[in-house]
Design an enzyme around this catalytic site. Structure first.
Site, short mmCIF file in Angstrom:
data_model
loop_
_atom_site.label_atom_id
_atom_site.label_comp_id
_atom_site.label_asym_id
_atom_site.label_seq_id
_atom_site.Cartn_x
_atom_site.Cartn_y
_atom_site.Cartn_z
N GLU A 36 19.22 21.13 38.69
CA GLU A 36 18.65 21.90 39.79
C GLU A 36 18.48 20.93 40.95
O GLU A 36 17.91 19.85 40.75
CB GLU A 36 17.28 22.49 39.40
CG GLU A 36 16.73 23.35 40.54
CD GLU A 36 15.28 23.77 40.35
OE1 GLU A 36 14.60 23.22 39.47
OE2 GLU A 36 14.84 24.65 41.13
N ARG A 260 15.32 14.88 25.14
CA ARG A 260 15.42 14.15 26.40
C ARG A 260 14.98 12.71 26.19
O ARG A 260 14.32 12.37 25.21
CB ARG A 260 14.55 14.83 27.45
CG ARG A 260 13.09 14.86 27.07
CD ARG A 260 12.15 15.35 28.18
NE ARG A 260 12.80 15.61 29.42
CZ ARG A 260 12.68 16.76 30.09
NH1 ARG A 260 11.96 17.74 29.62
NH2 ARG A 260 13.26 16.91 31.26
N LYS A 270 10.09 15.26 36.86
CA LYS A 270 10.37 15.37 38.29
C LYS A 270 9.10 15.57 39.09
O LYS A 270 8.99 15.14 40.22
CB LYS A 270 11.31 16.56 38.53
CG LYS A 270 12.77 16.24 38.29
CD LYS A 270 13.63 17.34 38.89
CE LYS A 270 15.07 17.19 38.47
NZ LYS A 270 15.88 18.34 38.95
#
Length: 563
Positions: A36, A260, A270
């Site tokens: 994104e 992850r 983020k």
RNA sequence: UGGCCCUUGGUGUAACGGUAGCACGAUUGACUCUGGAUCAAUUAGUCUAGGUUCAAAUCCUAGAGGGCCAGCCA
């Protein structure tokens, strides 16, 4: 990918092998990397990039870059550009370049199809009402009073949502699944929300935007993706992913989830990275202390080192915390082979060689890289006044310290043996200068009598040295596991106040010609350094320390003090 | 509290019912004009309890521990 990087197997490749055996995708392998564009890529994304692009390469398949741009309120072209730059810099080239927003019209038509099939409805509940009626982890939800609207009414309302007749948040399009499902994602999830926001690509064309769940799988389907690889938190979404594909009767990719990357002494979310930037704890997304690709690049990390790291950590479903030392190892391993060795004195101490003729300058030959004979050699000037590292002299030598001491002798790298005769101090008692003598017979670093010195130290000629700013980086946080915080504890309290140290250094003259983006340097006995691409100026170089050399003296000293 | 997923040395991983291996780290030694690099050695592990089997890290059951999920974020 270079040959040195071994291709490992992992559970995802096992699944692909199995698919190839059974012919599920006709032997085809097509992955995608779907960021994104709402922030800069970090090293966790590098893991995903290496996985997706690496699999495509290994199986002779393809990998798309697709921007998951379904939320215009958070996304920006600045991020789109940085993401493309980072992927290329890591050494990968995408096959298809797409945006979820490319599919908005198709997604809309599919929503109409779902409405006609009685599988979606327009809901007038407020966000608050939706939340209350969703139920809890243990209790089922209640069906929306709008759930049984007629197809005609739903079609009309949905069309008017698109036309902009309704206010933000006043209505949604929801899937008609099961409010009692134990998987909360299946409790009539929202497909479309009204958002009168300008999109970085579609402008004001749309005022309704699809949700991730509704957009992602269908985008994969449209691109004929075979293996849709994502992180663990989407595991609970897979039933919904499959539900849309099934309900629409379209091509079905296989979603596979992996864990992850988590690294010690840093943050990877983020949200936190954005905070670091916005609150000024770092200078920007590309601050060399950031775990962003841009930050690591600026700091001097290499694509090869990063790729090797991604290969070595493997891919599993286990929620792990990787030690940053492993990353540093991969970097040193790469840097060691390719970095020319140079002399730089980070904390200068003036040395006057009293028996060296005033005004004399010699050019001495230096080997550029002992690891690489083809790197050749260069000439470095030597003269009567030098700078050496403050740490390389101790008036009171601790145990096992074998650098320069009063009356002691060391070798000046590639030059002469040097003996300290006198320590000069200021009124405050600080050492300001050493008065030494050299052995003219030791030119090149050897003496005819074959006597040994225990240490070799680096130096620069004061007259010829170039002043430079050197930025030394340490870990951004003092806490090892930044995901393990106490209740209510602010993660910012663990910021390392000493994550950046700036020194006024003297470097050898050859470094005056260094250019940003060029070869990395090894400052002998210190570490690997790269010119800062933003702040360095011709004649006023600024160096970033990428990573230190392993320092066994620091270890000994620590141990001795501990005893 | 419900569902789904996960658990192999300090850390990251391999072993696909048949000898628990590799890497990082740590420790020790060799070598060295970088206390670098390199090389060698040492260290240390299958979460627990049952079961299946000639044989279990691997399969089954239960438990413990961890992760994710109650955004009109992705």
């Amino acid at each position: 990918m270079s040959s040195g990087e071994a291709v490992r197997t992992d559970f995802i490749r096992d699944i692909i092998d199995e698919h190839n055996r059974t012919g599920r995708f006709g032997g085809r392998v097509h992955t995608r990397f779907p960021p994104e564009p709402n922030g800069y890529l970090h090293i966790g994304h590098a893991k995903s990039i290496c996985l997706n692009f690496g699999i495509a390469q290994q199986y002779g398949g393809q990998c798309n870059l697709r921007f998951d741009d379904t939320n215009p309120t958070k996304e920006d072209v600045e991020y789109v550009d940085s993401i493309m730059e980072d992927v290329r810099w890591l050494g990968f080239q995408w096959d298809g370049l797409y945006y979820a927003s490319d599919y908005f019209e198709q997604l809309y038509q599919w929503a109409v199809q779902l409405i006609k099939a009685g599988l979606a409805y327009v809901c007038d509940q407020t966000p608050e009402e939706v939340r209350r009626s969703r139920g809890t982890l243990t209790a089922p939800g209640q069906e929306s009073p709008y759930r049984n609207r007629t197809v005609a009414e739903n079609l009309d309302l949905f069309e008017r949502m698109r036309a902009g007749e309704f206010a933000d948040g006043s209505r949604t399009l929801r899937a008609r699944i099961d409010m009692g499902a134990s998987n909360l994602n299946l409790r009539d999830p929202v497909l479309y929300r009204i958002l009168k926001a300008e999109h970085h690509r579609t402008g004001n064309k749309w005022c309704i935007y699809p949700m991730y769940d509704y957009a992602h799988g269908q985008s994969d389907s449209l691109e004929r993706i075979t293996h849709s690889i994502c992180t663990l938190e989407f595991e609970n979404h897979r039933p919904l992913y499959d539900w849309f594909i099934e309900a629409l009767g379209i091509y079905a990719p296989q979603q596979i989830e992996f864990a992850r990357l988590n690294l010690t002494y840093t943050v990877m979310s983020k949200r936190r990275l954005l905070s670091l930037v916005q609150e000024g704890h770092v200078s920007g997304w590309d601050d060399p202390r950031m775990p962003t690709i841009a930050g690591l690049r600026r700091r001097g990390y290499t694509p090869e080192g990063l790729r090797q790291f991604c290969a070595v950590i493997g891919v599993t479903k286990f929620n792990s915390l990787t030690e940053v030392e492993l990353l540093e190892h991969c970097l040193r391993d790469d840097l060691n082979k390719r970095s020319p060795r140079v002399m730089a004195v980070l904390n200068p101490l003036r040395v006057v060689i009293t028996n060296y003729p005033e005004g004399q300058v010699e050019q001495l030959e230096f080997i550029n890289n002992p690891e690489d004979p083809s790197a050749g050699s260069r000439q470095v000037p030597f003269s009567r006044v030098l700078y050496i590292e403050q740490d390389d002299f101790r008036e009171q030598a601790p145990k096992k310290f074998f650098r320069l001491t009063p009356g002691g002798e060391v070798r000046l790298r590639w030059a002469y043996y040097l003996k300290c005769n006198e320590v000069v101090k200021d009124e405050a008692g600080n050492i300001v200068e050493l008065r030494c003598t050299y052995d003219p017979a030791s030119r090149g670093g050897w003496t005819p009598d074959g006597r040994k010195v225990k240490a070799t130290i680096h130096w620069v000629s004061a007259e010829h040295a170039v002043a430079a700013e050197v930025r030394l980086y340490d870990r951004l946080f003092t806490k090892e596991d930044m995901n393990d915080l106490a209740e209510g504890e602010d993660w910012r309290t663990h910021l390392n106040p000493r994550s950046l140290t700036v020194t006024r250094a003297y470097v050898e003259p050859s470094l005056a010609e260094a250019t940003p983006g060029g070869v990395p340097f090894q400052f002998e006995r210190q570490g690997y350094f790269q010119l800062d691409p933003k702040d360095s100026r011709p004649g006023q170089p600024v160096f970033n320390r990428t990573v230190t050399l392993k320092d066994s003296w620091a270890k000994i000293e620590k141990k001795e003090q501990g005893d």
